[in-house]
Design a protein around this motif. Structure first.
Motif, PDB file in Angstrom:
ATOM      1  N   UNK A   1      -1.604  -2.577  10.416  1.00  0.00           N
ATOM      2  CA  UNK A   1      -0.254  -3.028  11.067  1.00  0.00           C
ATOM      3  C   UNK A   1       0.281  -1.545  11.512  1.00  0.00           C
ATOM      4  N   UNK A   2       0.097  -0.589  10.868  1.00  0.00           N
ATOM      5  CA  UNK A   2       0.836   0.690  11.264  1.00  0.00           C
ATOM      6  C   UNK A   2      -0.494   1.485  11.954  1.00  0.00           C
ATOM      7  N   UNK A   3      -1.452   1.103  12.370  1.00  0.00           N
ATOM      8  CA  UNK A   3      -2.674   1.637  13.082  1.00  0.00           C
ATOM      9  C   UNK A   3      -3.136   2.736  12.220  1.00  0.00           C
ATOM     10  N   UNK A   4      -3.538   2.501  10.794  1.00  0.00           N
ATOM     11  CA  UNK A   4      -4.102   3.303  10.018  1.00  0.00           C
ATOM     12  C   UNK A   4      -5.348   2.797   9.445  1.00  0.00           C
TER      13      UNK A   4
ATOM     14  N   UNK B   1      13.219   0.169   6.228  1.00  0.00           N
ATOM     15  CA  UNK B   1      11.690   0.478   6.023  1.00  0.00           C
ATOM     16  C   UNK B   1      11.115  -0.028   4.713  1.00  0.00           C
ATOM     17  N   UNK B   2       9.596  -0.278   4.618  1.00  0.00           N
ATOM     18  CA  UNK B   2       8.822  -0.734   3.512  1.00  0.00           C
ATOM     19  C   UNK B   2       7.559  -0.199   3.259  1.00  0.00           C
ATOM     20  N   UNK B   3       7.207  -0.331   2.523  1.00  0.00           N
ATOM     21  CA  UNK B   3       5.609  -0.116   2.381  1.00  0.00           C
ATOM     22  C   UNK B   3       4.795  -1.004   3.013  1.00  0.00           C
ATOM     23  N   UNK B   4       3.753  -0.902   3.821  1.00  0.00           N
ATOM     24  CA  UNK B   4       2.900  -1.492   4.499  1.00  0.00           C
ATOM     25  C   UNK B   4       2.525  -2.535   3.711  1.00  0.00           C
ATOM     26  N   UNK B   5       2.505  -3.907   3.956  1.00  0.00           N
ATOM     27  CA  UNK B   5       1.917  -5.035   3.008  1.00  0.00           C
ATOM     28  C   UNK B   5       1.913  -6.250   3.843  1.00  0.00           C
TER      29      UNK B   5
ATOM     30  N   UNK C   1       0.744  -1.174  -0.011  1.00  0.00           N
ATOM     31  CA  UNK C   1      -0.203  -0.120   0.062  1.00  0.00           C
ATOM     32  C   UNK C   1       0.911   1.162  -0.053  1.00  0.00           C
ATOM     33  N   UNK C   2       0.715   2.238  -0.932  1.00  0.00           N
ATOM     34  CA  UNK C   2       1.253   3.700  -0.945  1.00  0.00           C
ATOM     35  C   UNK C   2       0.180   4.349  -0.269  1.00  0.00           C
ATOM     36  N   UNK C   3       0.293   4.541   1.064  1.00  0.00           N
ATOM     37  CA  UNK C   3      -0.575   5.310   1.961  1.00  0.00           C
ATOM     38  C   UNK C   3       0.023   6.691   2.118  1.00  0.00           C
ATOM     39  N   UNK C   4      -1.104   7.639   1.499  1.00  0.00           N
ATOM     40  CA  UNK C   4      -0.672   9.039   1.393  1.00  0.00           C
ATOM     41  C   UNK C   4      -1.562   9.900   2.577  1.00  0.00           C
ATOM     42  N   UNK C   5      -1.061  10.800   3.005  1.00  0.00           N
ATOM     43  CA  UNK C   5      -1.518  11.845   3.892  1.00  0.00           C
ATOM     44  C   UNK C   5      -0.969  13.311   3.865  1.00  0.00           C
ATOM     45  N   UNK C   6      -1.749  14.145   3.580  1.00  0.00           N
ATOM     46  CA  UNK C   6      -1.483  15.475   3.180  1.00  0.00           C
ATOM     47  C   UNK C   6      -1.296  16.380   4.466  1.00  0.00           C
ATOM     48  N   UNK C   7       0.148  16.879   4.694  1.00  0.00           N
ATOM     49  CA  UNK C   7       0.285  17.406   6.034  1.00  0.00           C
ATOM     50  C   UNK C   7       0.062  19.088   5.595  1.00  0.00           C
TER      51      UNK C   7
ATOM     52  N   UNK D   1       3.493   6.908   3.953  1.00  0.00           N
ATOM     53  CA  UNK D   1       3.560   6.190   5.165  1.00  0.00           C
ATOM     54  C   UNK D   1       4.184   4.891   5.146  1.00  0.00           C
ATOM     55  N   UNK D   2       5.362   4.625   5.876  1.00  0.00           N
ATOM     56  CA  UNK D   2       6.119   3.348   5.798  1.00  0.00           C
ATOM     57  C   UNK D   2       6.083   2.663   7.065  1.00  0.00           C
ATOM     58  N   UNK D   3       6.630   1.504   7.201  1.00  0.00           N
ATOM     59  CA  UNK D   3       6.682   1.040   8.452  1.00  0.00           C
ATOM     60  C   UNK D   3       8.306   0.045   8.452  1.00  0.00           C
ATOM     61  N   UNK D   4       8.463  -0.232   9.501  1.00  0.00           N
ATOM     62  CA  UNK D   4       9.828  -0.736   9.752  1.00  0.00           C
ATOM     63  C   UNK D   4       9.720  -2.318   9.813  1.00  0.00           C
ATOM     64  N   UNK D   5      10.369  -3.242   9.161  1.00  0.00           N
ATOM     65  CA  UNK D   5      10.059  -4.569   9.201  1.00  0.00           C
ATOM     66  C   UNK D   5      10.864  -5.099  10.259  1.00  0.00           C
TER      67      UNK D   5
END
Length: 205
Positions: free
Chosen positions: A62-65, A39-43, A11-17, A26-30
């Motif tokens: 997995x990253x509480x989104x 770091x990787x894309x959430x998957x 998932x390419x998860x986007x958030x406009x700040x 948004x990334x997560x650490x494996x």
């Protein structure tokens, strides 16, 4: 015949700040090999009988989104993309307002990513850029109900990699169904005030 490949949903998860005027990825650490600590894309791996959108929701959890909207992009089928064996990757997009436990990065400032996720981000970027302004639903998820043109400039540059001309962008915005220019302006703190654009209210189901 046994399947020769697994299927992952990334998932390419986007958030406009709005405070930073940046589109964040948004990334997560494996935590597991291969690429532990990277770091990787959430998957996640797609489960038997599972819908892709449900797998994408699991990946975000997995990253509480939680996604406000999502969709599919393209599939990556390089046989050696995963050192554990052949794995197809279905790349999807999601837009969120959450922060969760994700590691948020600017598009051009992201660290090297695990697997072929750098290629996924690079190849999907022009697809997302093509959706911006042409797909009102996707665009509205990123901009919110109303936004100054400075936000539109920032979103355009983040996805295309090039700064647009303000006048040309205003003319593009004027062609989008459901979007209108207001008579209000926002102070940017620097330079001239920024025109505010607003979406018409969504119809009640």
């Amino acid at each position: 015949m046994e399947p020769t490949s697994h299927v992952s949903v990334d998932v390419l998860v986007l958030r406009y700040d709005r405070a930073l005027r940046q589109l964040r990825l948004g990334l997560h650490e494996r935590t597991l090999e291969p690429f532990a600590g990277w770091p990787a894309l959430p998957g996640v791996l797609l489960l038997r009988g599972e819908r892709i959108r449900d797998a994408a929701a699991r990946a975000l959890a997995k990253v509480q989104l939680t996604a406000r909207g999502s969709g599919q992009l393209i599939t990556f089928d390089e046989p050696s993309r995963d050192p554990r064996g052949p794995t197809l990757s279905v790349a999807t997009w999601a837009v969120t307002d959450d922060i969760g436990t994700a590691r948020w990065s600017g598009w051009d400032e992201r660290p090297p990513l695990a697997f072929d996720h750098d290629r996924i981000v690079t190849d999907c970027r022009p697809l997302l850029a093509g959706m911006l302004w042409r797909d009102p639903s996707f665009t509205r998820l990123l901009t919110g109900a109303e936004f100054p043109v400075t936000d539109a400039l920032a979103l355009h540059q983040a996805l295309t990699g090039a700064a647009p001309d303000r006048g040309n962008l205003n003319r593009t915005l004027a062609t989008i169904p459901g979007l209108h220019r207001t008579d209000r302006q926002a102070s940017t703190g620097r330079g001239r005030p920024s025109t505010i654009w607003a979406w018409s209210p969504s119809p009640t189901p």
